[in-house]
Design a protein around this motif. Structure first.
Motif, mmCIF file in Angstrom:
data_model
loop_
_atom_site.group_PDB
_atom_site.id
_atom_site.type_symbol
_atom_site.label_atom_id
_atom_site.label_comp_id
_atom_site.label_asym_id
_atom_site.label_seq_id
_atom_site.Cartn_x
_atom_site.Cartn_y
_atom_site.Cartn_z
ATOM 1 N N GLN A 27 0.812 -1.216 0.000
ATOM 2 C CA GLN A 27 0.000 0.000 0.000
ATOM 3 C C GLN A 27 0.846 1.267 0.000
ATOM 4 O OE1 GLN A 27 -3.176 -0.040 -0.491
ATOM 5 N NE2 GLN A 27 -3.286 -2.292 -0.422
ATOM 6 N N GLY A 28 2.108 1.148 0.405
ATOM 7 C CA GLY A 28 2.961 2.328 0.421
ATOM 8 C C GLY A 28 3.533 2.696 -0.936
ATOM 9 N N HIS A 29 3.350 1.854 -1.945
ATOM 10 C CA HIS A 29 3.868 2.125 -3.282
ATOM 11 C C HIS A 29 2.767 2.703 -4.148
ATOM 12 C CE1 HIS A 29 5.695 1.417 -7.249
ATOM 13 N NE2 HIS A 29 6.850 1.300 -6.611
ATOM 14 N N ARG A 30 3.128 3.619 -5.023
ATOM 15 C CA ARG A 30 2.106 4.286 -5.837
ATOM 16 C C ARG A 30 1.390 3.324 -6.779
ATOM 17 N NH1 ARG A 30 4.636 5.659 -10.742
ATOM 18 N NH2 ARG A 30 6.874 5.274 -10.712
ATOM 19 N N LEU A 31 2.035 2.195 -7.139
ATOM 20 C CA LEU A 31 1.379 1.194 -7.970
ATOM 21 C C LEU A 31 0.588 0.182 -7.141
ATOM 22 C CD1 LEU A 31 4.192 0.418 -10.584
ATOM 23 C CD2 LEU A 31 2.175 1.846 -10.921
ATOM 24 N N GLY A 32 0.768 0.217 -5.826
ATOM 25 C CA GLY A 32 0.080 -0.712 -4.957
ATOM 26 C C GLY A 32 0.721 -2.080 -4.860
ATOM 27 N N VAL A 33 1.874 -2.267 -5.538
ATOM 28 C CA VAL A 33 2.577 -3.549 -5.531
ATOM 29 C C VAL A 33 4.064 -3.304 -5.318
ATOM 30 C CG1 VAL A 33 0.934 -4.841 -6.931
ATOM 31 C CG2 VAL A 33 2.679 -3.452 -8.059
ATOM 32 N N THR A 34 4.780 -4.371 -4.968
ATOM 33 C CA THR A 34 6.196 -4.265 -4.634
ATOM 34 C C THR A 34 7.089 -4.534 -5.841
ATOM 35 O OG1 THR A 34 5.802 -4.939 -2.348
ATOM 36 C CG2 THR A 34 8.033 -5.241 -3.188
ATOM 37 N N ALA A 38 -3.509 -7.719 -10.187
ATOM 38 C CA ALA A 38 -4.106 -8.377 -9.023
ATOM 39 C C ALA A 38 -3.024 -8.502 -7.952
ATOM 40 C CB ALA A 38 -4.641 -9.756 -9.402
ATOM 41 N N THR A 39 -3.369 -8.199 -6.716
ATOM 42 C CA THR A 39 -2.368 -8.168 -5.644
ATOM 43 C C THR A 39 -2.505 -9.367 -4.729
ATOM 44 O OG1 THR A 39 -3.841 -6.760 -4.318
ATOM 45 C CG2 THR A 39 -2.184 -5.669 -5.661
ATOM 46 N N LEU A 40 -1.417 -10.129 -4.623
ATOM 47 C CA LEU A 40 -1.343 -11.225 -3.660
ATOM 48 C C LEU A 40 -1.147 -10.641 -2.261
ATOM 49 C CD1 LEU A 40 1.074 -13.579 -5.616
ATOM 50 C CD2 LEU A 40 -1.321 -14.078 -5.118
ATOM 51 N N PRO A 41 -1.806 -11.179 -1.251
ATOM 52 C CA PRO A 41 -1.655 -10.628 0.108
ATOM 53 C C PRO A 41 -0.275 -10.915 0.681
ATOM 54 C CG PRO A 41 -2.975 -12.629 0.159
ATOM 55 C CD PRO A 41 -2.753 -12.305 -1.297
ATOM 56 N N GLN A 42 0.227 -9.975 1.467
ATOM 57 C CA GLN A 42 1.530 -10.174 2.104
ATOM 58 C C GLN A 42 1.502 -11.331 3.099
ATOM 59 O OE1 GLN A 42 2.645 -6.412 3.818
ATOM 60 N NE2 GLN A 42 3.246 -5.535 1.857
ATOM 61 N N THR A 43 0.327 -11.667 3.594
ATOM 62 C CA THR A 43 0.226 -12.783 4.537
ATOM 63 C C THR A 43 0.644 -14.108 3.898
ATOM 64 O OG1 THR A 43 -2.128 -12.976 3.957
ATOM 65 C CG2 THR A 43 -1.578 -11.709 5.939
ATOM 66 N N LEU A 44 0.535 -14.211 2.573
ATOM 67 C CA LEU A 44 0.978 -15.429 1.884
ATOM 68 C C LEU A 44 2.479 -15.602 2.050
ATOM 69 C CD1 LEU A 44 0.516 -17.848 0.009
ATOM 70 C CD2 LEU A 44 0.748 -16.290 -1.938
ATOM 71 N N LEU A 45 3.232 -14.511 1.915
ATOM 72 C CA LEU A 45 4.681 -14.580 2.105
ATOM 73 C C LEU A 45 5.018 -14.879 3.558
ATOM 74 C CD1 LEU A 45 5.965 -11.597 -0.078
ATOM 75 C CD2 LEU A 45 5.549 -13.965 -0.740
ATOM 76 N N ASP A 46 4.267 -14.272 4.475
ATOM 77 C CA ASP A 46 4.537 -14.503 5.897
ATOM 78 C C ASP A 46 4.352 -15.964 6.276
ATOM 79 O OD1 ASP A 46 5.008 -11.806 6.154
ATOM 80 O OD2 ASP A 46 2.975 -11.329 6.812
ATOM 81 N N ARG A 47 3.413 -16.643 5.630
ATOM 82 C CA ARG A 47 3.164 -18.052 5.930
ATOM 83 C C ARG A 47 4.230 -18.967 5.323
ATOM 84 N NH1 ARG A 47 -2.107 -17.222 3.968
ATOM 85 N NH2 ARG A 47 -1.664 -18.705 2.279
#
Length: 386
Positions: free
Chosen positions: A148-155, A169-178
């Motif tokens: 959310q901090g990036h102007r494109l909404g993705v990393t 389409a944005t994958l949730p960061q929780t997927l990486l955390d898991r």
């Protein structure tokens, strides 16, 4: 055209993004991945968004000589996953990966095997392949990691690539955390590997409290080896005749170390206890702690310059990489690195610059003063660790 979807995954991009999130750098040895959970999560996300049947997932990575590693074999055996490998150059750069991905994307569109492609990558070099696939009637959706901090909404996605795709389409960061976790230091792995023979791990080393410190990277404690006494030997008693000592027990890389009487030897793949001589050289200028600059008019702390912030950010990247690298290597790898000082191996230098570029911007990383500060901070932190 068949009503199916297909997923293209740039593994280098995905793993670097996940590694940066959990460890602060993209060094692969610094983190572990639950690949099945990661693949299932990506496929499940696409299935929830798209009712089409999934043709398959293409997984693109690089390997030495383009040969499958054990890791790649495990991924390739997952249902619905096709692994495609490029080559890894001497300095750790991927070769041929983007080309394979682009050709496959256009090929699937030309053969009408699927009508929607989900692309998990951030590489600007794929923009032309995306346009070619679109000209053949395929819809291309960019899969990005939510930011959310990036102007494109993705990393870490190139703006030009984001402008070419049909949707994001944005994958949730929780997927990486898991699915991503920081790798356990080699010292911990060595200590626990000896736990069954020593009766568990407690206190300050293997076995009972007071058994001695946990050895450095790559050192595997063995009952009867250097620094230990067989059960029943009193403190200060001489080692029985024929028992291995610090030299004969393979402390300098001999093929095996004999265990207790009657037990087979255990291989020791790396040298023994670390011997590091103190470095009396002054610390690099980039590693010296910077104190706030005070204004002569107000007496208060003056605002730090943007240049100060850039150097601080670069040094933070270098310190993080040094911490994770030191915790994941063997004694032999550490000795080889120190022997080449002040030069850094190409693969480590590449990770330093790439991670710094992700943090402060690629154009700013090209500044030589930033690169000098980056490398100096790495060596300074490594000196503290060893």
């Amino acid at each position: 055209m068949s009503r199916k979807s297909v997923i293209f995954v740039d593994a280098g991009f995905l793993l670097a993004t996940g590694g940066l999130r959990v460890t602060g750098n993209s060094l692969r040895s610094a983190f572990s991945v639950q690949y099945k959970s990661l693949v299932d999560g990506i496929q499940g996300f696409v299935s929830e968004r798209d009712s089409r049947d999934l043709l398959r997932m293409y997984w693109y990575d690089a390997a030495k000589d383009g040969l499958f590693s054990d890791e790649h074999k495990r991924i390739g055996l997952l249902p619905g996953v096709k692994v495609r490998l490029g080559r890894m150059s001497y300095n750790g750069e991927q070769k041929g990966v983007d080309l394979k991905l682009g050709l496959d994307l256009v090929g699937v569109a030309r053969n009408r095997s699927a009508d929607v492609a989900y692309l998990l990558s951030g590489d600007d070099d794929l923009a032309e392949a995306v346009e070619a696939a679109q000209d053949l009637g395929m819809k291309v959706v960019l899969l990005g990691i939510e930011n959310q901090g990036h102007r494109l909404g993705v990393t870490a996605v190139a703006e030009h690539l984001a402008l070419q795709v049909d949707d994001i389409a944005t994958l949730p960061q929780t997927l990486l955390d898991r699915c991503f976790a920081k790798s356990a230091p080699v010292t911990e792995i060595a200590a626990y590997s000896a736990a069954p023979a020593a009766g568990g791990v407690s206190g300050n080393g293997a076995g009972s409290p007071g058994a001695g410190p946990v050895p450095g990277p790559g050192v595997i404690p063995v009952p009867g080896a250097a620094g230990t006494k067989p059960a029943g030997t009193a403190a200060g008693a001489r080692t029985p005749a024929g028992a291995p000592d610090a030299v004969s027990a393979g402390a300098f890389g001999d093929p095996a170390v004999a265990g207790p009487a009657g037990s087979p030897g255990r291989p020791v793949p790396t040298p023994g206890p670390r011997r590091v001589f103190p470095d009396t050289r002054p610390l690099p200028a980039a590693a010296v702690r910077r104190e706030p600059v005070y204004s002569t008019e107000t007496g208060g702390a003056a605002a730090q310059s943007p240049w100060f912030d850039l150097v601080e950010s670069a040094e933070a990247v270098a310190i993080s990489l040094a911490d994770n690298w030191h915790g994941s290597v063997t004694q032999r790898e550490l000795a080889e690195l120190l022997a080449e000082r002040p030069l850094l191996p190409p693969n480590i230098d590449r990770v330093l610059i790439k991670d710094c570029a992700a943090k402060i911007g690629e154009a700013k990383t090209d500044l030589q003063d930033i690169r000098k500060a980056l490398r100096a901070a790495f060596w300074s932190r490594l000196d503290e660790l060893v």
